[in-house]
Design a protein around this motif. Sequence first.
Motif, PDB file in Angstrom:
ATOM      1  N   ILE A  26       0.845  -1.206   0.000  1.00  0.00           N
ATOM      2  CA  ILE A  26       0.000   0.000   0.000  1.00  0.00           C
ATOM      3  C   ILE A  26       0.873   1.247   0.000  1.00  0.00           C
ATOM      4  O   ILE A  26       0.624   2.196  -0.747  1.00  0.00           O
ATOM      5  N   ALA A  27       1.908   1.254   0.831  1.00  0.00           N
ATOM      6  CA  ALA A  27       2.814   2.404   0.897  1.00  0.00           C
ATOM      7  C   ALA A  27       3.489   2.651  -0.454  1.00  0.00           C
ATOM      8  O   ALA A  27       3.551   3.795  -0.917  1.00  0.00           O
ATOM      9  N   GLN A  28       3.972   1.589  -1.085  1.00  0.00           N
ATOM     10  CA  GLN A  28       4.629   1.740  -2.385  1.00  0.00           C
ATOM     11  C   GLN A  28       3.665   2.291  -3.431  1.00  0.00           C
ATOM     12  O   GLN A  28       4.052   3.123  -4.247  1.00  0.00           O
ATOM     13  N   ALA A  29       2.425   1.845  -3.386  1.00  0.00           N
ATOM     14  CA  ALA A  29       1.429   2.319  -4.347  1.00  0.00           C
ATOM     15  C   ALA A  29       1.176   3.818  -4.213  1.00  0.00           C
ATOM     16  O   ALA A  29       0.769   4.471  -5.170  1.00  0.00           O
ATOM     17  N   HIS A  30       1.439   4.357  -3.038  1.00  0.00           N
ATOM     18  CA  HIS A  30       1.215   5.779  -2.787  1.00  0.00           C
ATOM     19  C   HIS A  30       2.509   6.570  -2.620  1.00  0.00           C
ATOM     20  O   HIS A  30       2.476   7.737  -2.217  1.00  0.00           O
ATOM     21  N   GLY A  31       3.644   5.934  -2.894  1.00  0.00           N
ATOM     22  CA  GLY A  31       4.925   6.618  -2.826  1.00  0.00           C
ATOM     23  C   GLY A  31       5.358   6.988  -1.419  1.00  0.00           C
ATOM     24  O   GLY A  31       6.064   7.977  -1.231  1.00  0.00           O
ATOM     25  N   LEU A  32       4.940   6.195  -0.432  1.00  0.00           N
ATOM     26  CA  LEU A  32       5.265   6.483   0.957  1.00  0.00           C
ATOM     27  C   LEU A  32       6.306   5.508   1.496  1.00  0.00           C
ATOM     28  O   LEU A  32       6.237   4.312   1.218  1.00  0.00           O
ATOM     29  N   PRO A  33       7.248   5.993   2.285  1.00  0.00           N
ATOM     30  CA  PRO A  33       8.194   5.089   2.943  1.00  0.00           C
ATOM     31  C   PRO A  33       7.559   4.444   4.173  1.00  0.00           C
ATOM     32  O   PRO A  33       6.586   4.962   4.724  1.00  0.00           O
ATOM     33  N   VAL A  34       8.125   3.324   4.600  1.00  0.00           N
ATOM     34  CA  VAL A  34       7.661   2.625   5.798  1.00  0.00           C
ATOM     35  C   VAL A  34       8.832   2.519   6.772  1.00  0.00           C
ATOM     36  O   VAL A  34       9.918   2.074   6.396  1.00  0.00           O
ATOM     37  N   HIS A  35       8.592   2.948   8.010  1.00  0.00           N
ATOM     38  CA  HIS A  35       9.584   2.832   9.079  1.00  0.00           C
ATOM     39  C   HIS A  35       9.087   1.823  10.101  1.00  0.00           C
ATOM     40  O   HIS A  35       7.894   1.791  10.411  1.00  0.00           O
ATOM     41  N   LEU A  36       9.987   1.025  10.621  1.00  0.00           N
ATOM     42  CA  LEU A  36       9.645   0.089  11.677  1.00  0.00           C
ATOM     43  C   LEU A  36      10.266   0.549  12.982  1.00  0.00           C
ATOM     44  O   LEU A  36      11.498   0.626  13.096  1.00  0.00           O
ATOM     45  N   ASP A  37       9.406   0.887  13.951  1.00  0.00           N
ATOM     46  CA  ASP A  37       9.879   1.113  15.310  1.00  0.00           C
ATOM     47  C   ASP A  37      10.100  -0.275  15.872  1.00  0.00           C
ATOM     48  O   ASP A  37       9.170  -0.955  16.276  1.00  0.00           O
ATOM     49  N   GLY A  38      11.337  -0.711  15.853  1.00  0.00           N
ATOM     50  CA  GLY A  38      11.668  -2.063  16.255  1.00  0.00           C
ATOM     51  C   GLY A  38      12.343  -2.120  17.604  1.00  0.00           C
ATOM     52  O   GLY A  38      13.278  -2.893  17.795  1.00  0.00           O
ATOM     53  N   ALA A  39      11.873  -1.293  18.537  1.00  0.00           N
ATOM     54  CA  ALA A  39      12.475  -1.303  19.874  1.00  0.00           C
ATOM     55  C   ALA A  39      12.518  -2.720  20.436  1.00  0.00           C
ATOM     56  O   ALA A  39      13.476  -3.112  21.084  1.00  0.00           O
ATOM     57  N   ARG A  40      11.479  -3.478  20.148  1.00  0.00           N
ATOM     58  CA  ARG A  40      11.401  -4.866  20.626  1.00  0.00           C
ATOM     59  C   ARG A  40      11.371  -5.853  19.461  1.00  0.00           C
ATOM     60  O   ARG A  40      10.768  -6.912  19.540  1.00  0.00           O
ATOM     61  N   VAL A  41      12.030  -5.496  18.379  1.00  0.00           N
ATOM     62  CA  VAL A  41      11.981  -6.331  17.177  1.00  0.00           C
ATOM     63  C   VAL A  41      12.539  -7.737  17.421  1.00  0.00           C
ATOM     64  O   VAL A  41      12.082  -8.705  16.818  1.00  0.00           O
ATOM     65  N   MET A  42      13.495  -7.875  18.326  1.00  0.00           N
ATOM     66  CA  MET A  42      14.044  -9.209  18.581  1.00  0.00           C
ATOM     67  C   MET A  42      13.013 -10.124  19.258  1.00  0.00           C
ATOM     68  O   MET A  42      13.061 -11.336  19.093  1.00  0.00           O
ATOM     69  N   ASN A  43      12.056  -9.525  19.986  1.00  0.00           N
ATOM     70  CA  ASN A  43      10.952 -10.320  20.524  1.00  0.00           C
ATOM     71  C   ASN A  43      10.090 -10.852  19.379  1.00  0.00           C
ATOM     72  O   ASN A  43       9.635 -11.994  19.410  1.00  0.00           O
ATOM     73  N   ALA A  44       9.861 -10.020  18.373  1.00  0.00           N
ATOM     74  CA  ALA A  44       9.088 -10.446  17.207  1.00  0.00           C
ATOM     75  C   ALA A  44       9.828 -11.537  16.442  1.00  0.00           C
ATOM     76  O   ALA A  44       9.226 -12.505  15.980  1.00  0.00           O
TER      77      ALA A  44
END
Length: 82
Positions: A26-44
């Motif tokens: 969806i972001a690419q279709a609208h020319g928007l970047p995506v950021h991941l707040d991955g403070a706890r990404v290692m839990n994911a």
Amino acid sequence: ICLENTHNHCGGRVLSLEYMRSVKEIAQAHGLPVHLDGARVMNAVAHLGCSPASIAEHVDTVSCCLSKALGAPIGSVIVGRG
């Protein structure tokens, strides 16, 4: 667009790779970047049983807190595509 994985305000809920992929499309279709707040990404990573790269492939930038889940006294890193 900013995603948070794991999402702390939702009780530590993990976003699926499929969900992240759909947001990126969806972001690419609208020319928007995506950021991941991955403070706890290692839990994911542990919950999904995947690599950090598998999560990061669906975003343009990601932050990772070294003190949450990794046990470092302080520190964070922010990475992105050049």
